[in-house]
Scaffold this active site. Structure first.
Site, PDB file in Angstrom:
ATOM      1  N   SER A   1      -4.192  -0.968  11.335  1.00 47.80           N
ATOM      2  CA  SER A   1      -2.769  -1.308  11.417  1.00 47.80           C
ATOM      3  C   SER A   1      -2.539  -2.442  12.416  1.00 47.80           C
ATOM      4  O   SER A   1      -1.415  -2.912  12.561  1.00 47.80           O
ATOM      5  CB  SER A   1      -1.956  -0.085  11.860  1.00 47.80           C
ATOM      6  OG  SER A   1      -2.381   0.355  13.134  1.00 47.80           O
TER       7      SER A   1
ATOM      8  N   HIS B   1      -3.654  -1.018   4.140  1.00 39.76           N
ATOM      9  CA  HIS B   1      -2.983  -0.303   5.217  1.00 39.76           C
ATOM     10  C   HIS B   1      -2.068   0.770   4.637  1.00 39.76           C
ATOM     11  O   HIS B   1      -1.039   0.469   4.026  1.00 39.76           O
ATOM     12  CB  HIS B   1      -2.176  -1.271   6.089  1.00 39.76           C
ATOM     13  CG  HIS B   1      -1.462  -0.599   7.213  1.00 39.76           C
ATOM     14  ND1 HIS B   1      -0.212  -0.979   7.637  1.00 39.76           N
ATOM     15  CD2 HIS B   1      -1.822   0.453   7.999  1.00 39.76           C
ATOM     16  CE1 HIS B   1       0.167  -0.203   8.636  1.00 39.76           C
ATOM     17  NE2 HIS B   1      -0.791   0.675   8.864  1.00 39.76           N
TER      18      HIS B   1
ATOM     19  N   GLU C   1      -0.013  -1.535   2.104  1.00 36.13           N
ATOM     20  CA  GLU C   1      -0.038  -2.990   2.267  1.00 36.13           C
ATOM     21  C   GLU C   1      -1.428  -3.488   1.878  1.00 36.13           C
ATOM     22  O   GLU C   1      -2.435  -2.995   2.396  1.00 36.13           O
ATOM     23  CB  GLU C   1       0.261  -3.381   3.720  1.00 36.13           C
ATOM     24  CG  GLU C   1       1.698  -3.128   4.135  1.00 36.13           C
ATOM     25  CD  GLU C   1       1.952  -3.460   5.595  1.00 36.13           C
ATOM     26  OE1 GLU C   1       2.996  -4.062   5.893  1.00 36.13           O
ATOM     27  OE2 GLU C   1       1.103  -3.098   6.449  1.00 36.13           O
TER      28      GLU C   1
ATOM     29  N   ASN D   1       4.846  -2.987  10.196  1.00 38.75           N
ATOM     30  CA  ASN D   1       4.755  -2.721  11.641  1.00 38.75           C
ATOM     31  C   ASN D   1       5.258  -3.885  12.476  1.00 38.75           C
ATOM     32  O   ASN D   1       5.704  -3.700  13.609  1.00 38.75           O
ATOM     33  CB  ASN D   1       3.310  -2.387  12.027  1.00 38.75           C
ATOM     34  CG  ASN D   1       2.973  -0.934  11.771  1.00 38.75           C
ATOM     35  OD1 ASN D   1       3.828  -0.156  11.344  1.00 38.75           O
ATOM     36  ND2 ASN D   1       1.734  -0.559  12.013  1.00 38.75           N
TER      37      ASN D   1
END
Length: 667
Positions: free
Chosen positions: A120, A141, A153, A191
């Protein structure tokens, strides 16, 4: 291109076990690897616990649970991973440890095995230097809880091959995920804005802009979420927020970790959430908190758009699917408008003396909900709004019209495939549009939208190309009306089909009362529309509503042209379905409900169940539906009764009570 059937997951902790569970649920063979057997046993035990909870909630049968667990093979021997087509690394966030793992795997597995990291926070490109064939290395991800959260992702590194990217995209879809693409930038897409959202909440607390209860309560309302930032940090672990934010600090002063967050982690305590959801919020307080938290979120998202980390569509989708925000960042930008967004972002940038990103401009906020892909003679149009079940609204209908017209105009295109992304083909029309216009007494907007929708569907129906509909999941109401315009209809086993309109106070208005009868006859059309019965793919084929049941992997073969799409089939109705068709041909729905019907050979218990089902429907909608099917005057005839049906109290009640039990009064 590599077909992925067997998958390895390295790391049997919370994330790795959840990833393995999801793959196994979707029928893939999974090798779950860890250093010691105790970790594997713990991981599989956790998977069993979650699946058993699913049995209690009637999501799984016990037989299904055992089948899923049998798909998982625990191993401490990395040599067993030679059998895998894809290996996903899901160990703790340590760059050097991850790289050492990939160096080891690189020496063990075949050169065409795809290697993926679930990192991440680290660069996929940098990590790919650990392997001898970086073209087969990619970032995947996943989001917590990976067995339930549909977002993934896909992050290609600088040397990741297009074939690898395409292979993991197809695998992601087949493993029940809604993938988005992001560039290999720290934090990727979600994120990158979510973690600063948490961090900025801590800074607001630090500066006295709001209390924990006030900030969480305001954020829950503004972003349409069940938990505010502080509650979320408690749920996922406060130290995780600190670690994630530190990886982003190099982006600029506004990304610097909040002192309050560092102090909270040092205290080893959760945040005190007392009063959240109950505290009184003044308009001044709400504006102050919103200006700051929206300023932060939209500032970072504007940077993401400016840097082309991902598209506006994927950015919004990431928030709505991965974070379960009701309002994604692009939704919020469109809601507040360019001037207000500029005000908040400029105000935020000034606090940290940072430049205002160009992504702040409204031209960057356009979202694509319908995609068109051309592969030689095959054009594929995908309804791509999985965060809202591909529901039809004005934007979606306009984009469908545009994409279909483009495909229709291409001389070399012989076949046009219509399909969907996510859990639905199309789960009907966007109910919010109807309710909004009903409350505003703007029924003409509903008529205009419906007429335009009918024109678009008529274009598809009359196309000179071979139009093939592939139902990948739910096809409800307007979705099935769209599907019925196709020459050939295919469906995967998990497909569910229904015309639920009479249950919500309205009737099918995009040709559903007409094309259903043209395809399966008036009797079965009445059965479908008046009962709203949910059909699976097998039953839909039995009555001739679809032509073939296919496997999910077949979809990509049809799209690529490696497998030719079948032609329309001629159904042979069973004795049972012939009797149902005849029963509805001879009887009105009212006579079935009151018992004055003429029966052929149907069991009275079955009739009783159908009568009971229809008795709960909206009477005016039932009357109109039956009249339209009987008259068989074509799709445009459905326009004549639109104002009348959307003026009823039943329609307002039904459309504002989706999922609730209601009692219609025929008003």
């Amino acid at each position: 291109m590599k077909k992925i059937k067997t998958v390895g997951v390295v790391g049997a902790g919370t994330m790795g076990a959840a990833i393995a569970q999801k793959f196994a649920q979707e029928g893939f063979t999974v090798y779950l690897n860890d250093r010691e057997q105790q970790y594997i046993d713990r991981g599989i035990s956790g998977i069993r616990t979650i699946l058993e909870e699913g049995v209690e909630r009637r999501l799984f049968t016990q037989e299904k649970v055992e089948g899923i667990l049998n798909n998982i093979k625990g191993t401490v021997n990395q040599q067993d991973l030679k059998a895998c087509d894809l290996i996903v690394e899901a160990i703790f966030e340590d760059f050097n440890v991850k790289c050492e793992l990939f160096k080891t795997l690189d020496k063990i597995v075949p050169t065409d095995t795809i290697l993926a990291t679930n990192t991440s926070s680290f660069s996929v490109t940098e990590m790919a230097t650990s392997v001898s064939h970086p073209e087969r290395f990619v970032g995947l991800h996943y989001f917590y809880h990976a067995a339930k959260n549909r977002l993934v992702e896909i992050i290609p590194g600088e040397k990741t091959s297009p074939e690898t990217t395409k292979a993991v995209y197809e695998f992601s879809v087949l493993s029940g995920k809604d993938p988005i693409y992001t560039a290999d930038a720290y934090g990727f897409a979600v994120n990158r804005f979510f973690v600063p959202w948490l961090n900025e909440s801590c800074k607001m607390l630090e500066e006295g802009i709001g209390s924990i209860a006030e900030i969480d309560t305001i954020c829950m309302k503004t972003f349409g979420i069940g938990m505010g930032p502080f509650a979320l940090m408690n749920a996922t672990g406060v130290p995780i927020a600190l670690h994630a934010q530190k990886t982003l600090e190099h982006f600029g002063p506004s990304y610097k970790v909040a002192k309050k967050l560092e102090e909270q982690v040092a205290s080893k305590q959760n945040w005190d959430l007392t009063g959240t959801g109950e505290v009184a919020i003044s308009p001044e307080k709400e504006k102050a908190v919103n200006d700051r938290i929206l300023g932060c979120t939209l500032f970072v998202c504007s940077q993401i758009l400016d840097e082309k980390v991902c598209t506006a569509t994927d950015l919004n989708r990431g928030a709505k699917i991965g974070l379960r925000w009701r309002f994604g960042p692009i939704d919020l930008m469109n809601k507040y408008g360019e001037n207000e967004v500029k005000r908040m972002v400029n105000q935020f940038a000034k606090i940290y003396n940072e430049p205002v990103p160009n992504g702040i401009k409204a031209d960057n906020w356009k979202m694509e909900f319908v995609t068109l892909d051309i592969n030689e003679s095959v054009a594929t149009i995908t309804m791509s709004r999985p965060e809202d079940m591909n529901a039809l609204n004005e934007d979606v209908m306009g984009q469908l019209d545009c994409k279909f017209s483009q495909a229709e105009a291409m001389p070399h295109v012989k076949t046009i495939i219509l399909t969907g992304s996510g859990k639905a083909f199309v789960a009907g029309a966007d109910i919010k549009f109807f309710v909004k216009n009903m409350k505003a007494s703007s029924l003409n907007n509903i008529v205009t939208f419906t007429k335009y929708g009918q024109d678009v569907l008529e274009k598809i129906d009359k196309s000179s190309k071979k139009v093939v509909g592939i139902l990948n999941g739910l096809a409800l109401g307007g979705g099935m009306e769209l599907a019925l315009c196709c020459d050939v209809l295919l469906a995967v086993p998990k497909t569910k089909i229904a015309f639920p309109e009479t249950s919500i106070g309205i009737y099918p208005g995009l040709g559903g009362t007409q094309r259903s009868a043209q395809r399966v006859g008036k009797g079965l059309a009445k059965y479908l529309v008046l009962t709203g019965q949910m059909l699976d793919a097998k039953t839909a084929k039995e009555i001739g509503l679809i032509d073939e049941v296919i496997q999910p992997s077949d979809i990509f073969d049809y799209i690529s042209g490696s497998k030719e799409t079948p032609n329309k089939s001629t159904p042979q109705l069973s004795t049972y379905w012939k009797a149902i068709a005849d029963f509805y041909d001879k009887n009105s729905y009212k006579s079935i409900i009151d018992g004055s019907y003429k029966n052929g050979s149907i069991d009275k218990e079955i009739i009783g169940k159908m009568a009971k089902t229809m008795s709960f429907k909206a009477p005016i909608a039932m009357d109109f539906s039956e009249e339209l099917i009987d008259a068989a005057m074509g799709p445009s005839s459905e326009l004549d009764k639109l104002v009348a049906i959307f003026s009823t109290k039943d329609a307002m009640l039904g459309l504002t009570s989706i999922g609730k039990k209601v009692e219609y009064k025929g008003e």
